[in-house]
Design an enzyme around this catalytic site. Structure first.
Site, PDB file in Angstrom:
ATOM      1  N   ASP A  75       0.821  -1.215   0.000  1.00  0.00           N
ATOM      2  CA  ASP A  75       0.000   0.000   0.000  1.00  0.00           C
ATOM      3  C   ASP A  75       0.855   1.265   0.000  1.00  0.00           C
ATOM      4  OD1 ASP A  75       0.953  -0.385   2.596  1.00  0.00           O
ATOM      5  OD2 ASP A  75      -1.008  -0.814   3.448  1.00  0.00           O
ATOM      6  N   ASN A 144      -7.430  -2.600  14.518  1.00  0.00           N
ATOM      7  CA  ASN A 144      -8.839  -2.865  14.188  1.00  0.00           C
ATOM      8  C   ASN A 144      -8.984  -4.078  13.271  1.00  0.00           C
ATOM      9  OD1 ASN A 144      -7.864  -1.882  11.789  1.00  0.00           O
ATOM     10  ND2 ASN A 144      -9.360  -0.237  11.552  1.00  0.00           N
ATOM     11  N   HIS A 146      -7.278  -4.627  10.448  1.00  0.00           N
ATOM     12  CA  HIS A 146      -7.037  -4.426   9.015  1.00  0.00           C
ATOM     13  C   HIS A 146      -5.749  -5.109   8.576  1.00  0.00           C
ATOM     14  CE1 HIS A 146      -4.802  -0.283   9.564  1.00  0.00           C
ATOM     15  NE2 HIS A 146      -3.912  -1.219   9.325  1.00  0.00           N
ATOM     16  N   GLU A 151      -9.716  -1.858   5.498  1.00  0.00           N
ATOM     17  CA  GLU A 151     -10.356  -1.530   6.770  1.00  0.00           C
ATOM     18  C   GLU A 151     -11.592  -2.408   6.999  1.00  0.00           C
ATOM     19  OE1 GLU A 151      -8.761   0.173   8.725  1.00  0.00           O
ATOM     20  OE2 GLU A 151      -7.982   2.051   7.929  1.00  0.00           O
TER      21      GLU A 151
HETATM   22  C1  GLP Z   1      -0.467   0.328   8.520  1.00  0.00           C
HETATM   23  C2  GLP Z   1      -0.144  -0.550   7.308  1.00  0.00           C
HETATM   24  C3  GLP Z   1      -0.369  -2.013   7.593  1.00  0.00           C
HETATM   25  C4  GLP Z   1       0.235  -2.386   8.930  1.00  0.00           C
HETATM   26  C5  GLP Z   1      -0.412  -1.596  10.029  1.00  0.00           C
HETATM   27  C6  GLP Z   1       0.114  -1.939  11.421  1.00  0.00           C
HETATM   28  O1  GLP Z   1      -1.767   0.728   8.606  1.00  0.00           O
HETATM   29  N1  GLP Z   1      -0.882  -0.164   6.156  1.00  0.00           N
HETATM   30  O2  GLP Z   1       0.179  -2.789   6.540  1.00  0.00           O
HETATM   31  O3  GLP Z   1       0.067  -3.771   9.155  1.00  0.00           O
HETATM   32  O4  GLP Z   1      -0.127  -0.227   9.779  1.00  0.00           O
HETATM   33  O5  GLP Z   1       1.264  -1.228  11.650  1.00  0.00           O
HETATM   34  P1  GLP Z   1       2.231  -1.358  12.902  1.00  0.00           P
HETATM   35  O6  GLP Z   1       3.110  -2.517  12.579  1.00  0.00           O
HETATM   36  O7  GLP Z   1       2.969  -0.059  12.920  1.00  0.00           O
HETATM   37  O8  GLP Z   1       1.391  -1.571  14.085  1.00  0.00           O
END
Ligand code: GLP
Length: 249
Positions: A75, A144, A146, A151
Site C-alpha cells: 500500500d 482494528n 485491518h 479496513e
Molecule cells: C499500517 C499498514 C499495515 C500495517 C499496520 C500496522 O496501517 N498499512 O500494513 O500492518 O499499519 O502497523 P504497525 O506494525 O505499525 O502496528
C-alpha cells in the site's frame, strides 16, 4: 454463494518481539535461498522493521542475496510522492532496499500520486500477475484487524483500489507524522482478494495493542468487520506473534 473453506493457520508464539523478527527473517531468507527469483509481498509499519534489520544483517554477514528477488508493497498513502519522507516508498528505501543488493527496478510500491488511481490499480494487479504472482507475502495487522489498508467492512474479493482510512488507523499512524492532521486520509491498497492469491502468507504481530486483532483474526469466525479473519480461508498462513499479541487466544 458457497461458504469459503476455513483452515487453521499455523501459530508460532515467541517470547519476545526480537524472536518474532528472527523467525520471520529466517522464513524469508529460506524462501529466497530456495528460489533466488522469489516474488515477495512486503509490508510497512513499525512491526516489520526488526525483521528487515535481521534480513539486512543476513545480507551483510551471511551472504543472503536479493539480486534476483522482486518485491511488491501492499500500500501507499494517496498524496505522498515517492520521495516524501513519510511515504511508504521512502520507508522501504530507508528500512530495507538501500541496505541490500536488490535491483531498484524490481521493487514495486503503489504510486501515491497516480493521476488515475483506478487505472494504476489495474496495472499494479497486472504487474503482480506478470511477475508470476506473490510467492510469500508479509503482513502486519492494524489494531482494528485491518491488513494492508483493508479496513473493517472490506470484502474478501476486493482488489487493489483507493480506500478511506478508518479514524483508528489515522490515530495509530499519527506517530509516524508530526501532527495528526498530516496523516493522509486515503490510500491505495492491495485488496483482500489480491493478498489471498499469494502462495504463502506470514503475518507478524507484537505487543498487547494487537491482542484483540489477533483474537478476531484467528480465534473467531470469518467476518468482514475483521479483515484479517479472511486469512482463515487461505491454506498456507503462518502467524508469528509474541506472547503479548497472543494473550487473547
Ligand atoms: C499500517 C499498514 C499495515 C500495517 C499496520 C500496522 O496501517 N498499512 O500494513 O500492518 O499499519 O502497523 P504497525 O506494525 O505499525 O502496528
Amino acid at each position: 454463494m458457497t461458504e469459503a473453506r476455513v483452515f487453521q493457520p499455523t501459530l508460532t508464539i515467541c517470547t519476545s518481539a526480537n524472536e518474532v523478527a528472527i523467525a520471520a527473517a529466517k522464513t524469508f531468507a529460506d524462501a529466497i535461498r530456495q528460489n533466488p527469483k522469489t516474488v515477495l509481498g512486503l509490508a510497512t509499519g513499525g512491526t516489520p522493521i526488526a525483521t528487515y534489520q535481521e534480513l539486512i544483517r543476513m545480507h551483510k554477514e551471511d551472504g543472503l542475496s536479493f539480486q534476483s528477488v522482486t518485491t511488491f508493497n501492499l500500500d501507499e498513502y494517496i498524496g505522498l510522492s515517492a520521495d516524501h519522507p513519510k511515504s511508504y516508498r521512502m520507508f522501504m528505501q530507508q528500512e530495507l532496499f538501500d541496505h541490500i543488493d536488490i535491483a531498484p527496478q524490481n521493487t514495486y510500491v503503489p504510486d501515491g500520486l497516480a493521476d488515475d488511481v483506478v487505472a494504476f490499480s489495474k496495472a499494479y494487479e497486472s504487474m503482480i500477475q506478470d511477475s508470476g504472482g506473490i510467492d510469500l507475502q508479509l503482513l502486519g495487522i492494524g489494531s482494528n484487524g485491518h491488513i494492508a489498508f483493508n479496513e473493517p467492512g472490506t470484502s474478501a474479493q476486493s482488489r487493489t483500489r483507493k480506500i478511506g482510512l478508518a479514524d483508528e488507523t489515522i490515530k495509530n499512524n499519527a506517530r509516524f507524522f508530526e501532527h495528526l492532521n498530516d496523516v493522509p486520509t486515503t490510500a491505495i491498497t492491495m485488496g483482500v482478494g489480491t493478498i489471498l492469491e499469494a502462495k504463502r502468507i506470514v503475518l507478524l504481530a507484537t505487543g498487547e495493542s494487537k491482542a484483540d486483532a489477533i483474537r478476531c483474526a484467528v480465534g473467531g469466525k470469518v467476518d468482514p468487520e475483521c479483515p484479517a479473519s479472511f486469512l482463515q480461508t487461505h491454506p498456507d498462513v503462518t502467524l508469528i506473534v509474541d506472547k503479548a499479541a497472543a494473550a487473547g487466544l
